[in-house]
Design an enzyme around this catalytic site. Structure first.
Site, PDB file in Angstrom:
ATOM      1  N   GLY A 179      17.630 -12.141   2.632  1.00 28.24           N
ATOM      2  CA  GLY A 179      16.551 -12.654   1.782  1.00 28.24           C
ATOM      3  C   GLY A 179      15.308 -13.065   2.560  1.00 28.24           C
ATOM      4  O   GLY A 179      14.378 -13.627   1.997  1.00 28.24           O
ATOM      5  N   ALA A 180      15.271 -12.769   3.857  1.00 26.77           N
ATOM      6  CA  ALA A 180      14.121 -13.203   4.658  1.00 26.77           C
ATOM      7  C   ALA A 180      12.975 -12.205   4.586  1.00 26.77           C
ATOM      8  O   ALA A 180      11.896 -12.463   5.105  1.00 26.77           O
ATOM      9  CB  ALA A 180      14.546 -13.408   6.105  1.00 26.77           C
ATOM     10  N   GLY A 181      13.198 -11.054   3.954  1.00 22.06           N
ATOM     11  CA  GLY A 181      12.128 -10.070   3.862  1.00 22.06           C
ATOM     12  C   GLY A 181      12.076  -9.167   5.078  1.00 22.06           C
ATOM     13  O   GLY A 181      11.048  -8.549   5.367  1.00 22.06           O
ATOM     14  N   ASP A 203      10.088   0.750   4.274  1.00 20.48           N
ATOM     15  CA  ASP A 203      11.218   0.058   4.908  1.00 20.48           C
ATOM     16  C   ASP A 203      12.245   1.036   5.486  1.00 20.48           C
ATOM     17  O   ASP A 203      12.604   0.919   6.662  1.00 20.48           O
ATOM     18  CB  ASP A 203      11.870  -0.913   3.910  1.00 20.48           C
ATOM     19  CG  ASP A 203      10.868  -1.905   3.352  1.00 20.48           C
ATOM     20  OD1 ASP A 203       9.765  -2.018   3.917  1.00 20.48           O
ATOM     21  OD2 ASP A 203      11.171  -2.560   2.342  1.00 20.48           O
ATOM     22  N   GLU A 230      17.586   3.130  -3.701  1.00 13.98           N
ATOM     23  CA  GLU A 230      17.089   1.793  -4.072  1.00 13.98           C
ATOM     24  C   GLU A 230      16.493   1.826  -5.495  1.00 13.98           C
ATOM     25  O   GLU A 230      16.720   0.920  -6.294  1.00 13.98           O
ATOM     26  CB  GLU A 230      16.041   1.350  -3.042  1.00 13.98           C
ATOM     27  CG  GLU A 230      15.502  -0.034  -3.230  1.00 13.98           C
ATOM     28  CD  GLU A 230      16.208  -1.103  -2.391  1.00 13.98           C
ATOM     29  OE1 GLU A 230      16.856  -0.756  -1.400  1.00 13.98           O
ATOM     30  OE2 GLU A 230      16.118  -2.280  -2.766  1.00 13.98           O
ATOM     31  N   THR A 275       0.824  -1.209   0.000  1.00 13.62           N
ATOM     32  CA  THR A 275       0.000   0.000   0.000  1.00 13.62           C
ATOM     33  C   THR A 275       0.862   1.264   0.000  1.00 13.62           C
ATOM     34  O   THR A 275       0.365   2.334  -0.337  1.00 13.62           O
ATOM     35  CB  THR A 275      -0.900   0.035   1.247  1.00 13.62           C
ATOM     36  OG1 THR A 275      -0.085  -0.298   2.378  1.00 13.62           O
ATOM     37  CG2 THR A 275      -2.036  -0.963   1.156  1.00 13.62           C
ATOM     38  N   ASP A 276       2.141   1.129   0.363  1.00 15.34           N
ATOM     39  CA  ASP A 276       2.956   2.345   0.555  1.00 15.34           C
ATOM     40  C   ASP A 276       3.142   3.134  -0.742  1.00 15.34           C
ATOM     41  O   ASP A 276       3.111   4.360  -0.732  1.00 15.34           O
ATOM     42  CB  ASP A 276       4.294   2.059   1.258  1.00 15.34           C
ATOM     43  CG  ASP A 276       5.206   1.067   0.563  1.00 15.34           C
ATOM     44  OD1 ASP A 276       4.760   0.427  -0.417  1.00 15.34           O
ATOM     45  OD2 ASP A 276       6.366   0.932   1.008  1.00 15.34           O
ATOM     46  N   SER A 308      16.730  -5.995   4.794  1.00 17.11           N
ATOM     47  CA  SER A 308      18.139  -5.722   5.062  1.00 17.11           C
ATOM     48  C   SER A 308      18.643  -4.595   4.165  1.00 17.11           C
ATOM     49  O   SER A 308      19.535  -3.834   4.562  1.00 17.11           O
ATOM     50  CB  SER A 308      18.982  -6.976   4.858  1.00 17.11           C
ATOM     51  OG  SER A 308      18.716  -7.537   3.607  1.00 17.11           O
TER      52      SER A 308
HETATM   53  C1  GLA Z   1       8.924  -4.151  -0.065  1.00 17.43           C
HETATM   54  C2  GLA Z   1       9.082  -2.669  -0.391  1.00 17.43           C
HETATM   55  C3  GLA Z   1       8.147  -1.824   0.472  1.00 17.43           C
HETATM   56  C4  GLA Z   1       6.722  -2.327   0.412  1.00 17.43           C
HETATM   57  C5  GLA Z   1       6.677  -3.838   0.642  1.00 17.43           C
HETATM   58  C6  GLA Z   1       5.303  -4.409   0.442  1.00 17.43           C
HETATM   59  O1  GLA Z   1       9.368  -4.427   1.227  1.00 17.43           O
HETATM   60  O2  GLA Z   1      10.421  -2.265  -0.182  1.00 17.43           O
HETATM   61  O3  GLA Z   1       8.236  -0.473   0.065  1.00 17.43           O
HETATM   62  O4  GLA Z   1       6.109  -1.968  -0.792  1.00 17.43           O
HETATM   63  O5  GLA Z   1       7.567  -4.535  -0.205  1.00 17.43           O
HETATM   64  O6  GLA Z   1       4.421  -3.917   1.384  1.00 17.43           O
END
Ligand code: GLA
Length: 383
Positions: free
Chosen positions: A118-120, A168, A156, A33-34, A123
């Site tokens: 890579g864990a989301g 993030d 990024e 949603t960001d 990092s």
């Molecule tokens: C990644 C992106 C964030 C966000 C999420 C999904 O982490 O870096 O900006 O869009 O995916 O919510």
């Protein structure tokens, strides 16, 4: 990690560095949603990236990655993206400082982290924010936290090629102990919400997969949202992004959007709604409602937004079938990484056992369990 880096720094560069730390993040709810100026609900965690830095007089920067055991050197007057290289995160932040009119000086840097790669747990945002904090502290650049967040996001986009949103780097910068950030990605401001889970804990299950389509799919989803907004503007002239629409508009939206776009828009609109309901549920300590919202979020991400994968769906379904789990969903960009689970403390061992047995027998992968505590955002560490 800090002591290790300082020691290594001395061995490599015979100098005493200062050290910055930037945390990774989880996201309670509010996924994808960001970048539509919507609402998200992230929190910083204790795991993160450490950046040791000291000035040098060489007019080039010398970098060393503890995790990759690799050096990289580049002259200050030649900063270009180097496809897929970790040093992009340093050069990307530097190029943002430069664009802001800051005249760059050279330094030595050692980077190391405690975030499972890579864990989301983001990092890469932690890396950018850690680097930005280290450089601006060392040279005393007067850069606001909000600017650092924007630089990290732009870096990024330009140096890593992912058109990510603000969540993030924002969470890595503004995280607060025991709290999650109810973040409005239009005004880029947040409210801290106390997270008191009583007898429950948040635990991540790392699927240990990251499907290669993740980055392209991410950019494609973002474009689909932008295309939907253009189509919808003919009927809703005042909207700027999908954030401006409500769940009550869904009936109308369905008649306007082509079949491939509608579910994507529906996810964003319903997910924004869920973020508010989740914040309210937490404030009222209604963990059952909070857990149900997590489950709904997973379903929406998987079926409507189509950013899940077989591994994440299996992990979430197994978790959701257990009595002592109030909610489970995929977290972050998708196509791999972790699920976020709200589990009763007394059921934790059983949870791990059942998840591991089931996941291993289906995918022949041993999942990793990551406990998280909600923590402070980036800072310079005391020497
Ligand atoms: C990644 C992106 C964030 C966000 C999420 C999904 O982490 O870096 O900006 O869009 O995916 O919510």
């Amino acid at each position: 990690m800090k002591e290790k880096l300082v020691q290594l720094f001395y061995q490599l560069f015979q100098n005493q560095p200062i050290v910055a730390f930037a945390p990774g993040r989880i996201n309670l709810i509010g996924e994808h949603t960001d970048y539509q100026e919507g609402f998200v609900f992230p929190a910083a965690v204790a795991q993160g990236i450490y950046v040791a830095i000291a000035k040098n007089d060489l007019n080039h920067c010398r970098l060393y990655s503890f995790d990759f055991e690799e050096e990289f050197t580049f002259p200050l007057d030649s900063i270009f993206p180097k496809k897929g290289h970790w040093a992009n995160y340093v050069m990307g932040m530097l190029s943002q400082f430069k664009q802001a009119g800051i005249s760059l000086q050279s330094f030595d840097m050692v980077i190391g982290g405690t975030i499972p790669v890579g864990a989301g747990l983001s990092s890469s945002a932690a890396l950018s924010i850690g680097i930005g904090t280290a450089i601006s502290s060392l040279f005393n650049y007067q850069v606001s936290k909000n600017s650092l967040v924007r630089y990290a996001q732009k870096s990024e986009h330009l140096f890593a090629g992912v058109n990510c949103g603000i969540m993030d780097p924002y969470a890595s910068t503004f995280g607060a102990k025991g709290k999650a950030l109810l973040l409005d990605c239009r005004s880029n401001s947040h409210e801290e919400i106390q997270v008191d889970l009583g007898n429950y804990s948040l635990i991540l299950v790392n699927s240990k997969v990251k499907h290669s389509l993740a980055d392209t799919a991410y950019n494609k989803r973002r474009e689909a949202c932008e295309d939907s907004v253009r189509l919808l503007q003919a009927h809703f002239p005042n909207i700027k992004t999908l954030r401006d629409l409500n769940t009550t508009d869904l009936g109308m939206i369905e008649t306007i959007l082509p079949a491939q776009f509608f579910p994507k828009a529906k996810h964003i609109i319903t997910e924004n709604h869920r973020v508010h309901l989740a914040a309210k549920a937490l404030q009222e300590q209604d963990l059952i409602e909070f857990g149900q919202l997590l489950n709904q979020s997973h379903q929406s991400l998987s079926e409507d937004y189509e950013v899940s994968c077989a591994e994440l769906d299996e992990l979430a379904a197994t978790a959701q079938s257990m009595d002592f789990v109030l909610g489970s969903r995929m977290m972050g960009g998708g196509f791999g990484g972790c699920t976020l689970n709200l589990v009763h403390r007394e059921g934790l061992e059983e949870f791990k056992k059942v998840i591991q047995e089931n996941y291993e027998s289906t995918f022949f992968i041993i999942p990793e369990f990551i406990e998280v505590t909600l923590s402070e955002g980036a800072s310079l560490l005391n020497s």
